[in-house]
Write an enzyme that holds these catalytic residues in place. Structure first.
Site, PDB file in Angstrom:
ATOM      1  N   ASP A  44      -6.077  -0.757  -6.452  1.00 25.80           N
ATOM      2  CA  ASP A  44      -7.548  -0.672  -6.478  1.00 25.80           C
ATOM      3  C   ASP A  44      -8.117  -0.189  -5.147  1.00 25.80           C
ATOM      4  O   ASP A  44      -9.286  -0.417  -4.849  1.00 25.80           O
ATOM      5  CB  ASP A  44      -8.165  -2.031  -6.846  1.00 25.80           C
ATOM      6  CG  ASP A  44      -7.850  -3.126  -5.832  1.00 25.80           C
ATOM      7  OD1 ASP A  44      -7.011  -2.879  -4.940  1.00 25.80           O
ATOM      8  OD2 ASP A  44      -8.422  -4.223  -5.949  1.00 25.80           O
TER       9      ASP A  44
ATOM     10  N   HIS B 263      -9.842  -7.258  -5.044  1.00 23.73           N
ATOM     11  CA  HIS B 263      -9.554  -7.126  -3.610  1.00 23.73           C
ATOM     12  C   HIS B 263     -10.433  -8.062  -2.781  1.00 23.73           C
ATOM     13  O   HIS B 263     -10.883  -7.717  -1.680  1.00 23.73           O
ATOM     14  CB  HIS B 263      -9.779  -5.675  -3.167  1.00 23.73           C
ATOM     15  CG  HIS B 263      -8.812  -5.179  -2.142  1.00 23.73           C
ATOM     16  ND1 HIS B 263      -7.754  -4.363  -2.440  1.00 23.73           N
ATOM     17  CD2 HIS B 263      -8.727  -5.381  -0.810  1.00 23.73           C
ATOM     18  CE1 HIS B 263      -7.085  -4.067  -1.344  1.00 23.73           C
ATOM     19  NE2 HIS B 263      -7.661  -4.689  -0.342  1.00 23.73           N
TER      20      HIS B 263
ATOM     21  N   TYR C  58       0.875  -1.163   0.000  1.00 27.76           N
ATOM     22  CA  TYR C  58       0.000   0.000   0.000  1.00 27.76           C
ATOM     23  C   TYR C  58       0.915   1.216   0.000  1.00 27.76           C
ATOM     24  O   TYR C  58       1.806   1.330   0.848  1.00 27.76           O
ATOM     25  CB  TYR C  58      -0.876   0.033   1.251  1.00 27.76           C
ATOM     26  CG  TYR C  58      -2.047  -0.910   1.231  1.00 27.76           C
ATOM     27  CD1 TYR C  58      -3.036  -0.811   0.257  1.00 27.76           C
ATOM     28  CD2 TYR C  58      -2.186  -1.895   2.206  1.00 27.76           C
ATOM     29  CE1 TYR C  58      -4.121  -1.669   0.250  1.00 27.76           C
ATOM     30  CE2 TYR C  58      -3.276  -2.763   2.217  1.00 27.76           C
ATOM     31  CZ  TYR C  58      -4.234  -2.637   1.226  1.00 27.76           C
ATOM     32  OH  TYR C  58      -5.305  -3.492   1.223  1.00 27.76           O
TER      33      TYR C  58
END
Length: 500
Positions: free
Chosen positions: A266, A358, A238
Protein backbone atom coordinates in the site's frame (compact mmCIF):
# COMPACT_ATOMS: atom_id res chain seq x y z
CA UNK A 1 47.29 1.20 10.39
CA UNK A 2 49.24 2.80 7.54
CA UNK A 3 46.23 2.34 5.23
CA UNK A 4 43.90 4.23 7.53
CA UNK A 5 42.85 7.78 6.66
CA UNK A 6 43.64 10.35 9.31
CA UNK A 7 41.07 12.65 10.83
CA UNK A 8 43.17 15.60 9.68
CA UNK A 9 42.91 14.42 6.06
CA UNK A 10 39.14 14.15 6.35
CA UNK A 11 38.94 17.61 7.92
CA UNK A 12 40.47 19.10 4.77
CA UNK A 13 37.28 18.15 2.88
CA UNK A 14 34.81 20.31 4.77
CA UNK A 15 33.19 22.43 2.09
CA UNK A 16 30.43 22.23 -0.49
CA UNK A 17 33.08 21.76 -3.21
CA UNK A 18 34.62 18.77 -1.42
CA UNK A 19 32.57 17.20 1.35
CA UNK A 20 33.69 14.08 3.19
CA UNK A 21 31.98 12.66 6.25
CA UNK A 22 32.70 9.81 8.65
CA UNK A 23 30.00 7.27 9.44
CA UNK A 24 30.74 4.20 11.56
CA UNK A 25 34.53 4.73 11.17
CA UNK A 26 34.30 4.81 7.36
CA UNK A 27 34.93 7.86 5.18
CA UNK A 28 32.55 8.80 2.36
CA UNK A 29 32.69 11.50 -0.31
CA UNK A 30 29.18 12.94 -0.37
CA UNK A 31 29.95 16.04 -2.45
CA UNK A 32 27.76 15.02 -5.39
CA UNK A 33 25.03 13.75 -3.08
CA UNK A 34 24.50 17.02 -1.20
CA UNK A 35 21.64 18.36 -3.29
CA UNK A 36 20.04 14.93 -3.67
CA UNK A 37 19.79 14.39 0.07
CA UNK A 38 16.08 14.44 0.98
CA UNK A 39 16.91 16.28 4.19
CA UNK A 40 18.70 19.05 2.32
CA UNK A 41 22.41 19.76 2.06
CA UNK A 42 22.75 21.90 5.17
CA UNK A 43 22.52 19.06 7.65
CA UNK A 44 25.31 17.21 5.80
CA UNK A 45 27.50 20.28 5.54
CA UNK A 46 27.15 20.71 9.29
CA UNK A 47 29.23 17.51 9.61
CA UNK A 48 31.54 18.07 6.63
CA UNK A 49 35.01 16.81 7.49
CA UNK A 50 33.71 15.36 10.77
CA UNK A 51 32.20 12.25 12.31
CA UNK A 52 28.48 12.30 11.42
CA UNK A 53 27.61 8.93 12.97
CA UNK A 54 25.59 10.29 15.87
CA UNK A 55 23.38 12.35 13.58
CA UNK A 56 23.19 9.68 10.87
CA UNK A 57 22.38 6.61 12.91
CA UNK A 58 18.90 7.29 14.32
CA UNK A 59 17.27 8.30 11.03
CA UNK A 60 18.91 6.00 8.49
CA UNK A 61 18.95 2.24 8.06
CA UNK A 62 22.49 0.95 8.69
CA UNK A 63 23.22 0.31 5.00
CA UNK A 64 21.62 3.47 3.59
CA UNK A 65 24.86 5.27 2.80
CA UNK A 66 26.44 2.20 1.19
CA UNK A 67 23.40 1.63 -1.00
CA UNK A 68 23.04 5.25 -2.08
CA UNK A 69 26.67 6.12 -2.82
CA UNK A 70 28.65 4.60 -5.70
CA UNK A 71 31.51 2.42 -4.52
CA UNK A 72 34.08 4.92 -5.80
CA UNK A 73 32.76 7.38 -3.21
CA UNK A 74 33.65 5.00 -0.38
CA UNK A 75 37.02 6.48 0.53
CA UNK A 76 38.08 4.00 3.20
CA UNK A 77 38.47 3.44 6.93
CA UNK A 78 39.52 6.23 9.27
CA UNK A 79 41.97 6.10 12.15
CA UNK A 80 39.39 6.91 14.79
CA UNK A 81 42.07 7.96 17.27
CA UNK A 82 42.92 10.93 15.05
CA UNK A 83 39.36 12.16 14.64
CA UNK A 84 38.40 15.22 16.65
CA UNK A 85 35.31 14.56 18.70
CA UNK A 86 32.27 16.61 17.80
CA UNK A 87 31.22 18.21 21.06
CA UNK A 88 27.49 17.84 21.41
CA UNK A 89 25.88 21.02 22.64
CA UNK A 90 23.40 20.38 25.42
CA UNK A 91 20.42 22.60 24.71
CA UNK A 92 17.71 23.75 27.06
CA UNK A 93 15.40 21.33 25.26
CA UNK A 94 17.82 18.48 25.99
CA UNK A 95 17.82 19.46 29.67
CA UNK A 96 14.04 19.62 29.72
CA UNK A 97 13.73 16.18 28.16
CA UNK A 98 16.24 14.69 30.59
CA UNK A 99 14.28 16.14 33.49
CA UNK A 100 11.14 14.51 32.11
CA UNK A 101 12.97 11.19 31.72
CA UNK A 102 14.01 11.39 35.36
CA UNK A 103 10.41 12.14 36.36
CA UNK A 104 8.78 9.31 34.39
CA UNK A 105 6.14 7.29 36.22
CA UNK A 106 7.55 4.01 37.54
CA UNK A 107 6.69 1.05 35.33
CA UNK A 108 4.32 -0.46 37.88
CA UNK A 109 2.19 2.67 37.50
CA UNK A 110 1.89 2.15 33.73
CA UNK A 111 -1.51 0.50 33.46
CA UNK A 112 -2.24 0.47 29.73
CA UNK A 113 -0.70 1.15 26.32
CA UNK A 114 -2.08 4.69 26.34
CA UNK A 115 0.22 5.44 29.27
CA UNK A 116 3.27 4.54 27.21
CA UNK A 117 2.12 6.88 24.46
CA UNK A 118 1.66 9.74 26.91
CA UNK A 119 5.17 9.25 28.30
CA UNK A 120 6.71 8.95 24.82
CA UNK A 121 4.97 12.15 23.72
CA UNK A 122 6.64 13.97 26.62
CA UNK A 123 10.16 12.54 26.43
CA UNK A 124 10.81 12.01 22.72
CA UNK A 125 12.64 14.66 20.67
CA UNK A 126 10.21 16.67 18.57
CA UNK A 127 11.45 15.15 15.30
CA UNK A 128 11.05 11.60 16.62
CA UNK A 129 7.55 12.22 17.98
CA UNK A 130 6.51 13.86 14.70
CA UNK A 131 7.76 10.90 12.68
CA UNK A 132 6.26 8.22 14.92
CA UNK A 133 2.88 9.84 15.55
CA UNK A 134 2.22 11.41 12.16
CA UNK A 135 -0.33 10.23 9.65
CA UNK A 136 -1.32 11.43 6.21
CA UNK A 137 -3.21 14.55 5.17
CA UNK A 138 -5.93 15.45 7.71
CA UNK A 139 -5.18 12.38 9.86
CA UNK A 140 -8.76 11.18 9.66
CA UNK A 141 -7.88 7.56 9.07
CA UNK A 142 -5.49 7.27 12.02
CA UNK A 143 -8.29 8.47 14.28
CA UNK A 144 -10.82 6.22 12.56
CA UNK A 145 -8.55 3.21 13.15
CA UNK A 146 -9.04 3.77 16.86
CA UNK A 147 -12.69 4.82 16.71
CA UNK A 148 -13.72 1.72 14.74
CA UNK A 149 -13.09 -0.53 17.72
CA UNK A 150 -15.44 1.56 19.86
CA UNK A 151 -18.29 0.89 17.42
CA UNK A 152 -18.12 -2.85 18.05
CA UNK A 153 -19.80 -4.06 21.23
CA UNK A 154 -19.44 -7.35 23.08
CA UNK A 155 -22.24 -9.89 23.53
CA UNK A 156 -20.78 -11.91 26.41
CA UNK A 157 -21.80 -15.48 27.22
CA UNK A 158 -22.34 -16.44 30.86
CA UNK A 159 -22.13 -19.43 33.19
CA UNK A 160 -19.17 -20.99 31.48
CA UNK A 161 -16.32 -22.40 33.53
CA UNK A 162 -13.59 -19.86 32.85
CA UNK A 163 -11.24 -20.93 35.62
CA UNK A 164 -8.67 -21.60 32.93
CA UNK A 165 -8.46 -19.44 29.81
CA UNK A 166 -5.88 -19.78 27.04
CA UNK A 167 -5.08 -16.91 24.70
CA UNK A 168 -2.06 -18.53 23.03
CA UNK A 169 -2.26 -19.30 19.33
CA UNK A 170 -0.31 -20.28 16.23
CA UNK A 171 0.53 -17.63 13.64
CA UNK A 172 1.63 -18.91 10.23
CA UNK A 173 2.80 -22.14 11.81
CA UNK A 174 4.71 -20.48 14.66
CA UNK A 175 3.56 -20.60 18.27
CA UNK A 176 2.78 -17.31 19.98
CA UNK A 177 1.90 -16.63 23.61
CA UNK A 178 -0.49 -13.91 22.41
CA UNK A 179 -2.78 -13.60 19.37
CA UNK A 180 -0.68 -10.51 18.65
CA UNK A 181 2.53 -9.96 16.71
CA UNK A 182 4.80 -6.92 16.87
CA UNK A 183 4.14 -5.08 13.63
CA UNK A 184 7.00 -3.39 11.78
CA UNK A 185 7.73 0.25 12.57
CA UNK A 186 10.75 2.08 11.17
CA UNK A 187 13.69 3.87 12.77
CA UNK A 188 13.62 2.53 16.31
CA UNK A 189 16.76 4.41 17.32
CA UNK A 190 14.90 7.69 17.04
CA UNK A 191 13.20 6.57 20.23
CA UNK A 192 15.90 4.56 22.05
CA UNK A 193 19.62 3.88 21.47
CA UNK A 194 19.00 0.11 21.22
CA UNK A 195 16.20 0.58 18.69
CA UNK A 196 14.48 -2.59 17.51
CA UNK A 197 16.66 -4.80 19.70
CA UNK A 198 14.37 -3.85 22.58
CA UNK A 199 11.55 -5.59 20.73
CA UNK A 200 13.59 -8.65 19.77
CA UNK A 201 14.80 -9.33 23.29
CA UNK A 202 11.41 -8.78 24.90
CA UNK A 203 9.62 -10.84 22.24
CA UNK A 204 12.03 -13.74 22.71
CA UNK A 205 11.60 -13.64 26.46
CA UNK A 206 7.80 -13.67 26.31
CA UNK A 207 7.08 -15.85 23.26
CA UNK A 208 5.79 -13.10 20.99
CA UNK A 209 6.60 -12.84 17.26
CA UNK A 210 8.38 -9.76 15.96
CA UNK A 211 8.12 -8.50 12.38
CA UNK A 212 11.49 -7.02 11.34
CA UNK A 213 11.12 -3.74 9.41
CA UNK A 214 13.02 -3.12 6.17
CA UNK A 215 13.71 0.39 7.49
CA UNK A 216 14.89 -0.60 10.94
CA UNK A 217 17.61 1.46 12.57
CA UNK A 218 19.40 -1.77 13.49
CA UNK A 219 20.69 -4.03 10.75
CA UNK A 220 18.75 -7.17 9.87
CA UNK A 221 21.53 -9.46 11.07
CA UNK A 222 21.94 -7.49 14.29
CA UNK A 223 18.26 -8.10 15.06
CA UNK A 224 18.39 -11.79 14.18
CA UNK A 225 21.57 -12.24 16.21
CA UNK A 226 19.78 -10.78 19.24
CA UNK A 227 16.99 -13.36 18.98
CA UNK A 228 16.93 -16.52 21.04
CA UNK A 229 17.53 -19.88 19.31
CA UNK A 230 14.35 -20.86 17.48
CA UNK A 231 12.64 -17.53 18.14
CA UNK A 232 10.14 -16.99 15.29
CA UNK A 233 10.59 -13.81 13.26
CA UNK A 234 8.73 -12.32 10.32
CA UNK A 235 10.09 -9.84 7.77
CA UNK A 236 8.34 -6.73 6.51
CA UNK A 237 9.48 -5.94 2.98
CA UNK A 238 9.53 -2.75 0.97
CA UNK A 239 10.33 -3.89 -2.57
CA UNK A 240 13.41 -2.26 -4.04
CA UNK A 241 13.46 -0.94 -7.59
CA UNK A 242 16.46 -3.19 -8.05
CA UNK A 243 14.90 -6.66 -7.83
CA UNK A 244 18.30 -8.30 -7.35
CA UNK A 245 18.70 -6.40 -4.07
CA UNK A 246 15.26 -7.59 -2.99
CA UNK A 247 16.04 -11.17 -3.97
CA UNK A 248 19.26 -11.23 -1.96
CA UNK A 249 17.54 -9.68 1.04
CA UNK A 250 14.62 -12.12 0.99
CA UNK A 251 16.81 -15.17 0.48
CA UNK A 252 19.21 -14.06 3.19
CA UNK A 253 16.26 -13.68 5.57
CA UNK A 254 15.11 -17.20 4.74
CA UNK A 255 18.60 -18.59 5.40
CA UNK A 256 18.61 -16.85 8.76
CA UNK A 257 15.38 -18.64 9.70
CA UNK A 258 12.72 -16.00 9.13
CA UNK A 259 9.35 -17.69 8.78
CA UNK A 260 7.32 -15.28 6.65
CA UNK A 261 7.73 -12.24 4.44
CA UNK A 262 5.08 -9.51 4.66
CA UNK A 263 5.25 -7.54 1.42
CA UNK A 264 4.02 -3.97 1.87
CA UNK A 265 1.65 -3.28 -1.02
CA UNK A 266 0.00 0.00 0.00
CA UNK A 267 2.99 2.32 -0.40
CA UNK A 268 3.85 2.87 -4.08
CA UNK A 269 4.34 6.44 -2.90
CA UNK A 270 4.51 7.65 0.67
CA UNK A 271 1.58 9.64 2.01
CA UNK A 272 2.00 13.28 3.03
CA UNK A 273 2.68 13.12 6.75
CA UNK A 274 2.52 16.76 7.59
CA UNK A 275 3.68 16.62 11.21
CA UNK A 276 6.84 14.94 9.97
CA UNK A 277 7.13 17.32 7.02
CA UNK A 278 6.86 20.40 9.23
CA UNK A 279 9.92 19.29 11.16
CA UNK A 280 11.91 20.36 8.10
CA UNK A 281 11.01 23.95 8.92
CA UNK A 282 11.71 23.89 12.64
CA UNK A 283 15.31 25.11 12.41
CA UNK A 284 18.09 25.47 9.88
CA UNK A 285 19.98 22.56 11.40
CA UNK A 286 17.18 20.25 10.33
CA UNK A 287 18.12 20.86 6.71
CA UNK A 288 14.98 22.72 5.76
CA UNK A 289 16.60 25.03 3.28
CA UNK A 290 18.42 23.74 0.26
CA UNK A 291 20.65 25.70 -2.05
CA UNK A 292 18.96 28.78 -3.41
CA UNK A 293 17.91 28.49 -7.05
CA UNK A 294 17.79 24.69 -6.95
CA UNK A 295 14.77 23.34 -8.80
CA UNK A 296 12.88 20.11 -8.26
CA UNK A 297 14.26 19.53 -4.77
CA UNK A 298 11.69 18.63 -2.11
CA UNK A 299 12.38 20.71 0.97
CA UNK A 300 9.46 19.57 3.05
CA UNK A 301 9.35 15.80 2.95
CA UNK A 302 10.40 14.96 6.49
CA UNK A 303 12.19 11.92 7.85
CA UNK A 304 9.98 9.46 5.96
CA UNK A 305 11.09 10.65 2.53
CA UNK A 306 14.73 10.64 3.56
CA UNK A 307 14.68 6.85 3.97
CA UNK A 308 12.26 5.57 1.36
CA UNK A 309 13.21 6.78 -2.09
CA UNK A 310 14.20 3.24 -3.15
CA UNK A 311 10.64 1.83 -2.96
CA UNK A 312 9.38 0.54 -6.32
CA UNK A 313 6.04 2.02 -7.49
CA UNK A 314 5.83 -0.51 -10.32
CA UNK A 315 5.14 -3.45 -7.97
CA UNK A 316 2.10 -5.34 -9.25
CA UNK A 317 0.29 -8.69 -9.22
CA UNK A 318 2.65 -9.99 -11.90
CA UNK A 319 5.45 -9.92 -9.32
CA UNK A 320 3.79 -12.41 -6.93
CA UNK A 321 4.83 -15.50 -8.96
CA UNK A 322 8.39 -14.15 -8.92
CA UNK A 323 8.32 -13.92 -5.12
CA UNK A 324 7.00 -17.46 -4.93
CA UNK A 325 9.90 -18.57 -7.12
CA UNK A 326 12.63 -17.04 -4.93
CA UNK A 327 11.49 -18.14 -1.46
CA UNK A 328 9.71 -20.88 0.43
CA UNK A 329 8.73 -18.54 3.23
CA UNK A 330 5.07 -17.77 3.81
CA UNK A 331 4.10 -14.81 1.62
CA UNK A 332 1.68 -12.30 3.10
CA UNK A 333 0.49 -9.09 1.45
CA UNK A 334 0.42 -6.18 3.90
CA UNK A 335 -1.97 -3.37 3.04
CA UNK A 336 -5.06 -5.06 1.56
CA UNK A 337 -8.34 -3.14 1.83
CA UNK A 338 -10.92 -4.76 -0.45
CA UNK A 339 -12.57 -8.15 -0.99
CA UNK A 340 -11.48 -8.03 -4.62
CA UNK A 341 -7.80 -7.81 -3.73
CA UNK A 342 -8.18 -10.34 -0.91
CA UNK A 343 -9.47 -12.89 -3.41
CA UNK A 344 -6.67 -12.07 -5.88
CA UNK A 345 -4.13 -12.64 -3.09
CA UNK A 346 -5.74 -15.98 -2.27
CA UNK A 347 -5.79 -17.03 -5.93
CA UNK A 348 -2.16 -15.91 -6.36
CA UNK A 349 -1.08 -18.49 -3.81
CA UNK A 350 -0.26 -16.15 -0.93
CA UNK A 351 -0.55 -17.51 2.58
CA UNK A 352 -2.26 -14.47 4.00
CA UNK A 353 -3.08 -10.78 3.96
CA UNK A 354 -2.90 -7.90 6.42
CA UNK A 355 -5.91 -5.59 6.44
CA UNK A 356 -3.97 -2.40 6.99
CA UNK A 357 -3.94 1.24 5.99
CA UNK A 358 -0.33 1.68 7.14
CA UNK A 359 -1.34 3.13 10.49
CA UNK A 360 -3.24 5.91 8.73
CA UNK A 361 -0.02 7.06 7.06
CA UNK A 362 -0.93 6.48 3.41
CA UNK A 363 -4.35 7.18 1.86
CA UNK A 364 -6.33 9.36 4.23
CA UNK A 365 -10.05 8.58 4.63
CA UNK A 366 -9.41 4.95 3.78
CA UNK A 367 -11.42 2.59 5.95
CA UNK A 368 -10.03 0.83 8.99
CA UNK A 369 -8.77 -2.72 8.76
CA UNK A 370 -11.43 -3.78 11.26
CA UNK A 371 -14.24 -2.43 9.11
CA UNK A 372 -12.84 -4.10 6.00
CA UNK A 373 -12.56 -7.39 7.87
CA UNK A 374 -16.29 -8.16 7.71
CA UNK A 375 -16.57 -7.80 3.93
CA UNK A 376 -13.31 -9.62 3.26
CA UNK A 377 -14.16 -12.61 5.45
CA UNK A 378 -17.52 -12.87 3.68
CA UNK A 379 -15.78 -12.84 0.28
CA UNK A 380 -13.22 -15.47 1.25
CA UNK A 381 -15.93 -17.77 2.57
CA UNK A 382 -17.13 -18.09 -1.02
CA UNK A 383 -13.76 -19.64 -1.96
CA UNK A 384 -14.07 -22.64 0.37
CA UNK A 385 -14.29 -23.73 3.99
CA UNK A 386 -13.64 -21.04 6.59
CA UNK A 387 -11.51 -20.63 8.62
CA UNK A 388 -8.98 -21.73 6.04
CA UNK A 389 -5.85 -23.26 7.64
CA UNK A 390 -3.85 -22.30 4.56
CA UNK A 391 -4.83 -18.63 4.41
CA UNK A 392 -4.67 -16.12 7.26
CA UNK A 393 -6.21 -12.70 7.72
CA UNK A 394 -4.38 -10.25 9.96
CA UNK A 395 -5.47 -6.78 11.02
CA UNK A 396 -3.42 -3.84 12.27
CA UNK A 397 -3.98 -0.19 13.11
CA UNK A 398 -5.47 1.47 16.17
CA UNK A 399 -5.11 -1.43 18.62
CA UNK A 400 -4.52 -0.31 22.21
CA UNK A 401 -6.34 -2.97 24.24
CA UNK A 402 -6.67 -6.74 24.34
CA UNK A 403 -10.40 -6.15 23.94
CA UNK A 404 -9.66 -4.66 20.51
CA UNK A 405 -7.82 -7.84 19.55
CA UNK A 406 -10.66 -10.04 20.76
CA UNK A 407 -13.16 -8.10 18.63
CA UNK A 408 -11.02 -8.61 15.52
CA UNK A 409 -10.55 -12.31 16.27
CA UNK A 410 -14.28 -12.79 16.79
CA UNK A 411 -14.92 -11.21 13.39
CA UNK A 412 -12.53 -13.57 11.63
CA UNK A 413 -8.97 -12.30 12.03
CA UNK A 414 -6.23 -14.87 12.63
CA UNK A 415 -4.11 -12.48 14.73
CA UNK A 416 -3.58 -8.76 15.15
CA UNK A 417 -0.51 -6.58 14.63
CA UNK A 418 0.47 -3.91 17.16
CA UNK A 419 3.06 -1.36 16.06
CA UNK A 420 2.97 2.02 17.77
CA UNK A 421 1.97 0.56 21.15
CA UNK A 422 5.24 -1.37 21.43
CA UNK A 423 7.20 1.45 19.77
CA UNK A 424 6.10 3.91 22.43
CA UNK A 425 6.81 1.34 25.14
CA UNK A 426 10.50 1.03 24.28
CA UNK A 427 10.84 4.73 23.47
CA UNK A 428 9.72 5.42 27.02
CA UNK A 429 11.33 2.58 28.99
CA UNK A 430 13.46 0.42 26.69
CA UNK A 431 13.17 -3.38 26.76
CA UNK A 432 11.49 -3.29 30.16
CA UNK A 433 8.76 -1.14 28.64
CA UNK A 434 8.04 -3.72 25.95
CA UNK A 435 7.93 -6.47 28.55
CA UNK A 436 5.52 -4.42 30.62
CA UNK A 437 3.34 -3.84 27.55
CA UNK A 438 3.18 -7.59 26.91
CA UNK A 439 2.28 -8.21 30.55
CA UNK A 440 -0.49 -5.59 30.37
CA UNK A 441 -1.97 -7.22 27.27
CA UNK A 442 -1.70 -10.65 28.91
CA UNK A 443 -3.63 -9.41 31.95
CA UNK A 444 -6.25 -7.79 29.74
CA UNK A 445 -6.67 -11.00 27.71
CA UNK A 446 -7.25 -13.03 30.86
CA UNK A 447 -9.83 -10.63 32.23
CA UNK A 448 -11.72 -10.02 28.98
CA UNK A 449 -11.83 -13.66 27.90
CA UNK A 450 -13.34 -14.60 31.24
CA UNK A 451 -15.86 -11.80 31.04
CA UNK A 452 -17.04 -12.66 27.52
CA UNK A 453 -17.08 -16.39 28.23
CA UNK A 454 -14.36 -17.56 25.83
CA UNK A 455 -11.96 -20.16 27.22
CA UNK A 456 -9.72 -20.24 24.17
CA UNK A 457 -9.15 -18.31 20.97
CA UNK A 458 -11.21 -20.92 19.11
CA UNK A 459 -14.29 -20.01 21.16
CA UNK A 460 -14.28 -16.44 19.85
CA UNK A 461 -17.12 -16.35 17.32
CA UNK A 462 -18.97 -13.57 15.47
CA UNK A 463 -21.99 -14.00 17.74
CA UNK A 464 -19.92 -12.65 20.65
CA UNK A 465 -19.83 -9.16 19.15
CA UNK A 466 -22.32 -6.68 17.74
CA UNK A 467 -20.68 -5.04 14.73
CA UNK A 468 -23.89 -3.58 13.29
CA UNK A 469 -22.65 -0.02 13.87
CA UNK A 470 -19.18 -0.59 12.44
CA UNK A 471 -20.04 0.88 9.03
CA UNK A 472 -21.65 3.97 10.58
CA UNK A 473 -18.91 6.60 10.64
CA UNK A 474 -20.87 9.01 12.79
CA UNK A 475 -22.68 8.34 16.01
CA UNK A 476 -22.95 8.95 19.71
CA UNK A 477 -20.32 6.47 20.80
CA UNK A 478 -18.63 7.79 23.96
CA UNK A 479 -15.32 9.49 23.24
CA UNK A 480 -12.09 7.56 23.85
CA UNK A 481 -10.67 9.99 26.40
CA UNK A 482 -7.30 8.27 26.83
CA UNK A 483 -6.61 8.21 23.09
CA UNK A 484 -7.84 11.77 22.61
CA UNK A 485 -5.52 12.95 25.38
CA UNK A 486 -2.41 11.64 23.61
CA UNK A 487 -3.50 12.56 20.09
CA UNK A 488 -1.78 15.75 18.93
CA UNK A 489 -3.93 17.77 16.52
CA UNK A 490 -2.39 18.97 13.29
CA UNK A 491 -1.02 22.50 13.20
CA UNK A 492 -0.78 25.15 10.52
CA UNK A 493 2.17 27.02 9.05
CA UNK A 494 3.87 29.20 11.68
CA UNK A 495 5.22 32.71 11.54
CA UNK A 496 8.94 33.09 12.25
CA UNK A 497 9.47 34.64 15.69
CA UNK A 498 12.57 36.46 14.51
CA UNK A 499 10.48 38.49 12.05
CA UNK A 500 7.94 39.65 14.63
Amino acid sequence: MSNLITGQAVAEHASRDSCWIIVHSKVYDVTEFLDEHPGGSKIILKYAGKDATEAYEPIHPPDAIQNNLPIEKHIGAVDINTVAKVVKQVTEEDKRRQALMDARPPLDEILNLHDFEAVAKAVLPAKAWAYYSSASDDEITIRENRAAYQRVWFRPRILRDVTSVDWSTTILGSKSSLPVYISATALGKLGHPDGELNLTRAAGKHGVIQMIPTLASCSFDEIVDAAQPGQPLFLQLYVNRDREITKKYVQHAEKRGVKAVFITVDAPQLGRREKDMRMKFVDDGAGAKVQEGQSGVKKDQGVARAISSFIDPSLSWKDIPWFRSITNMHIVLKGVSTPEDAILAYEAGCQGIVLSNHGGRQLDTSRSGLENLIDIVAALKTKGPWPNPNFSIFVDGGVRRASDVLKALALGASAVGVGRGFLYAFSSYGQEGVERAIEILRDEFEMNMRLIGARSINELVPEMVDASALHAHAGITPADNLYNTTYQPLGLASFKNAKL
